[in-house]
Design an enzyme around this catalytic site. Structure first.
Site, PDB file in Angstrom:
ATOM      1  N   GLU A 253      50.214  21.460  12.770  1.00 22.02           N
ATOM      2  CA  GLU A 253      51.411  20.783  13.273  1.00 22.02           C
ATOM      3  C   GLU A 253      51.416  20.700  14.797  1.00 22.02           C
ATOM      4  O   GLU A 253      51.875  19.709  15.375  1.00 22.02           O
ATOM      5  CB  GLU A 253      52.638  21.571  12.786  1.00 22.02           C
ATOM      6  CG  GLU A 253      53.962  21.034  13.263  1.00 22.02           C
ATOM      7  CD  GLU A 253      55.099  21.999  12.981  1.00 22.02           C
ATOM      8  OE1 GLU A 253      56.248  21.542  12.998  1.00 22.02           O
ATOM      9  OE2 GLU A 253      54.836  23.191  12.751  1.00 22.02           O
TER      10      GLU A 253
ATOM     11  N   ASP B  86      62.967  20.560  18.785  1.00 24.02           N
ATOM     12  CA  ASP B  86      63.757  21.743  18.481  1.00 24.02           C
ATOM     13  C   ASP B  86      62.855  22.983  18.435  1.00 24.02           C
ATOM     14  O   ASP B  86      62.191  23.196  17.441  1.00 24.02           O
ATOM     15  CB  ASP B  86      64.537  21.571  17.170  1.00 24.02           C
ATOM     16  CG  ASP B  86      63.720  20.928  16.046  1.00 24.02           C
ATOM     17  OD1 ASP B  86      62.715  20.249  16.314  1.00 24.02           O
ATOM     18  OD2 ASP B  86      64.115  21.103  14.883  1.00 24.02           O
TER      19      ASP B  86
END
Length: 516
Positions: free
Chosen positions: A478, A294
């Site tokens: 991340e 996403d």
């Protein structure tokens, strides 16, 4: 009288001699003179103590000789300092300390189960677990598998078992593992890695194995329950009927409204597209969140416009590869308990899915596995790192796997690891970003298909990127820009540090390739 004067003179000379600093005792201003004064007066580092605690990487005289020749200022001076000194808290970390750093991070990411307070969005957890870090304060589904890979090699087996206990209980409670353990995530799951998590367990208790198998079959039923409501459209919930009648899966969300955690963003996106009801767009956005990607050009008609998203129209190659792994795992576990009916049923389902993956997702002329557009009834044109999932699942032939390897080497391999896609859109799951889970899927898939050299190459490039960012920032991030080997960008929030799946994959790579 004369002796006394001589004695006093000797003492004075000795005192003066002792007062002269040796080479090892000279202060920074003594050693670096003009360089020192420039660094401090230009405030190259906000804290004046930073530079004076730095350690030279080579002889101070050689550093000063180069400085006098170039006399840099501003950013050039900062670059000069970082090239010639180990500066505390800035560039004083090295690759050798990376593994130790990850091992010290695990305790900071562990959370203990607590009673859920009234009005909280938190879902209950029964045993200790690991969170990704940063803004992600709860456990997430697919993140956890890659985190567990690191826990397994870093001596944290009890945490693996406790997280499996949490996920098993969650399936028993809700029928599936939500995106994350929050009430607003209950309408969707994430890429189903529970079957692979179970393979990391070392608990051989028969009763526990039976309970876990039941949970795994419940998860499969969750993904397949749309088979009972298929109509002429050929799709319901997470199930899609392919042209030959095979039943495959898509991403979905049971709730057709703006995401609670990204409400303003979703409302703004819906306002950009007046051609369809907002509820339809919200469903596509939520399905994109269930995918874990996403967001990405994989799901967009126009790669530059999120409002053109249509995730539920796409039958994803990664999801169906993971469903194949799940079905194969159920076959194996049912065989172990001599449940022949289960073995027969899931062998049939796995065979059907494996055949469909190669019938509909394989694009021979391009040497890649694609997603399937169920509206256009053909593979999508987007090349992505998801092309490696059939190799990871053992669904590709040797010839197909070799072709995928050549495509990866030509189009997806960057200096710092595997690109997510080939399109630069500003979405975080597009180039130039690379993500730890996709690196591992590639490494393991290429190894499994007989391409260890390319697997090792990706591992080396990725670990180099993670290490470079760690040396510069002291953080595990991340996502990363694999083209410039720096922190990644894009998405709905700033790049997070912590970070569970990056830690896990880095540890797993270092254990798999010692000395890389």
């Amino acid at each position: 009288m004369k002796i006394s004067s001589l004695w006093r003179g000797a003492l004075l000379s000795a005192t003066l001699l002792l007062a002269q600093p040796s080479a090892a005792q000279r202060t920074p201003v003594d050693m670096y003179g003009d360089l020192f004064r420039t660094v401090q007066t230009e405030r190259i580092f906000p804290d004046g103590k930073t530079f004076v605690d730095a350690v030279p990487k080579r002889a101070p005289e050689a550093i000063m000789e180069d400085y006098r020749r170039t006399t840099p200022h501003g950013e050039a001076l900062r670059a000069f300092i970082l090239a010639n000194f180990a500066v505390p808290g800035i560039n004083d970390r090295d690759a050798a300390s990376l593994r130790r750093h990850i091992q010290t991070l695990w305790p900071t990411l562990v959370r203990q189960p607590e009673a859920v307070k009234p009005g909280s969005s938190t879902l209950p957890m029964d045993a200790p677990y690991v969170v990704p870090g940063g803004r992600f304060r709860e456990i997430y589904y697919w993140d956890s598998y890659f985190t567990m890979l690191g826990l397994a090699v870093d001596g944290q087996q009890p945490l693996i078992e406790s997280m499996l206990a949490d996920f098993t209980a969650t399936i028993e409670r809700y029928g599936h593992i939500p995106n994350g353990m929050r009430s607003y995530y209950l309408g969707r799951s994430q890429p189903p890695f529970f079957a692979l998590m179970l393979d990391l367990s070392k608990d051989s208790d028969a009763a526990l194995a039976a309970r876990r198998l039941a949970a795994l079959r419940s998860e499969h039923a969750y993904w397949m329950k749309g088979a009972n409501c298929l109509d002429a459209s050929g799709a319901c919930a997470r199930v899609v009927r392919m042209p030959n009648g095979a039943l495959l899966n898509r991403y979905w969300d049971d709730i057709p409204q703006a995401r609670d955690e990204s409400y303003a963003e979703d409302v703004a996106t819906a306002a950009e597209d007046q051609s369809r009801p907002a509820e339809v767009l919200y469903r596509h956005l939520r399905a994109g969140a269930e995918s874990g990607w996403d967001f990405s050009s994989r799901w967009l008609d126009d790669p530059k416009r999120l409002s053109t998203i249509r995730t539920t129209d796409i039958v994803p190659v990664d999801l169906n590869s993971l469903m194949l792994i799940m079905e194969d795992s159920i076959v194996r576990r049912c065989a172990e308990v001599k449940d022949s009916a289960c073995v027969t049923e899931f062998t049939r389902l796995a065979t059907q899915r494996r055949d469909a993956l190669n019938r509909y997702f394989w694009v021979a002329r391009e040497g890649r596995y694609a997603d399937w557009d169920r509206i256009a009834k053909k593979p999508t044109p987007r090349l992505s790192a998801a092309t490696l999932y059939p190799l990871f699942a053992g669904a590709a032939s040797a010839k197909q796997a070799q072709a995928v390897g050549e495509t990866v080497r030509r189009d997806l391999l960057a200096v710092g690891g595997l690109r997510t896609t080939t399109l630069r859109t500003g979405q975080q799951w597009d180039t130039p970003n690379g993500w730890a889970p996709l690196q591992w899927i590639a490494i393991a898939g290429l190894e499994r298909s007989g391409q260890p050299a390319l697997a090792r190459d990706i591992a080396q490039r990725w670990l180099g990127t993670v290490t470079a960012a760690y040396v510069e920032t002291g953080k595990m991030l991340e996502k990363y820009d694999v083209e410039e080997r720096k922190p990644g960008g894009g998405g709905e929030y700033p790049t997070q540090d912590g970070f569970g799946w990056t830690n896990g994959v880095a540890s797993a790579i270092m254990a798999k390739y010692p000395g890389l």
